[in-house]
Design an enzyme around this catalytic site. Sequence first.
Site, mmCIF file in Angstrom:
data_model
loop_
_atom_site.group_PDB
_atom_site.id
_atom_site.type_symbol
_atom_site.label_atom_id
_atom_site.label_comp_id
_atom_site.label_asym_id
_atom_site.label_seq_id
_atom_site.Cartn_x
_atom_site.Cartn_y
_atom_site.Cartn_z
ATOM 1 C CE LYS A 57 -4.300 -2.009 1.549
ATOM 2 N NZ LYS A 57 -5.302 -2.174 2.602
ATOM 3 N NE ARG A 92 -7.358 -8.237 0.734
ATOM 4 C CZ ARG A 92 -6.890 -7.516 -0.268
ATOM 5 N NH1 ARG A 92 -5.835 -6.759 -0.127
ATOM 6 N NH2 ARG A 92 -7.492 -7.545 -1.453
HETATM 7 C C1 PT1 Z 1 -7.823 -4.646 3.372
HETATM 8 C C2 PT1 Z 1 -8.103 -4.626 1.967
HETATM 9 C C3 PT1 Z 1 -9.194 -5.422 1.517
HETATM 10 N N1 PT1 Z 1 -7.398 -3.868 1.081
HETATM 11 C C4 PT1 Z 1 -9.593 -6.154 3.711
HETATM 12 N N2 PT1 Z 1 -9.910 -6.180 2.408
HETATM 13 C C5 PT1 Z 1 -7.741 -3.871 -0.221
HETATM 14 N N3 PT1 Z 1 -10.320 -6.906 4.587
HETATM 15 C C6 PT1 Z 1 -8.817 -4.657 -0.663
HETATM 16 C C7 PT1 Z 1 -3.061 2.291 -0.956
HETATM 17 O O1 PT1 Z 1 -3.056 3.148 -0.070
HETATM 18 O O2 PT1 Z 1 -6.848 -3.930 3.891
HETATM 19 N N4 PT1 Z 1 -8.567 -5.397 4.200
HETATM 20 N N5 PT1 Z 1 -9.519 -5.429 0.206
HETATM 21 C C8 PT1 Z 1 -6.965 -2.996 -1.191
HETATM 22 N N6 PT1 Z 1 -7.235 -1.615 -0.934
HETATM 23 C C9 PT1 Z 1 -6.236 -0.609 -0.999
HETATM 24 C C10 PT1 Z 1 -6.303 0.485 -0.136
HETATM 25 C C11 PT1 Z 1 -5.168 -0.736 -1.857
HETATM 26 C C12 PT1 Z 1 -5.282 1.438 -0.126
HETATM 27 C C13 PT1 Z 1 -4.150 0.207 -1.879
HETATM 28 C C14 PT1 Z 1 -4.181 1.306 -0.995
HETATM 29 O O3 PT1 Z 1 -2.154 2.186 -1.800
#
Ligand code: PT1
Length: 271
Positions: free
Chosen positions: A216, A250
Amino acid sequence: MSAHFISANLQVMGVVNATPDSFSDGGRFASPEQALAQAKLLIDEGADILDIGGESTRPGAREVALEIEIERTVPLIRAIREFSDLPISIDTNKPAVMRAAVEAGATLINSIWALRLDDSLAVAADLGVPVCLMHMRGTPRTMQQDPVYDDVVSEVYDFLAGRIEAAVAAGVHESDIIVDPGFGFGKTIEHNLMLLQSLARFRALGVPLLVGLSRKSTIGKITGKPVEDRLFGSIAAAVIAAMSGADILRVHDVGPTVDALAMVRAVGEAG
Ligand code: PT1
């Protein structure tokens, strides 16, 4: 990091993107064949759970139509079920996708909306599978537009406590609930770091903790690395989370994370 709280049941959830617009792999796993190959690889690398999503929820992402989301996820779940009994999580906000995915063999519902949309809470309770309730401020499209908290840790904690209560009231068994502070979902870098620093506090919610920090932007900002070069930062974040009481991590890079967590687990079991 003086006090360590290491879960006796640390698990690795491997991310299988069935979306051509996923942030972390530039759409490499867009086709059904590629997504299936990725699922096989993550299983070989030692994943305990696979998380399958047909709609990207990264910052700025757009919504996907129901039929497309089902088309991307259900055949993939069926294909995995032909050779594996591994738990499969469906990352979706849509009740109809939850139903179709569980019918196809998914065993966990991963809800970045914490089952707040439509009748998803009632549907999840009816399906009778475990659920992951995640904190998000705003919506994926707008959540990174200047998020503000007085006290991010307390506010995320109270939100999750409220969603546990709502889920139990709707008929979800408390033993089927997992919570997630939602790193990157309506939080600044500083918010994400404070949540990771205080992660152990979330153990008081009394349910397993899931953490997703892999690749992230917080890691990108701290290390100065683009998304394809965030492995080492992601491993460090995973180890910090595991030593703060996370139960499920995850991640995209399952093999390296499995090795890192073997070290954490060994420390937890020593003596
Ligand atoms: C997570 C999650 C998810 N993250 C759960 N499910 C994502 N339970 C998708 C960035 O800042 O943490 N927990 N499902 C992916 N989402 C992101 C959010 C991807 C922020 C990238 C960023 O780069």
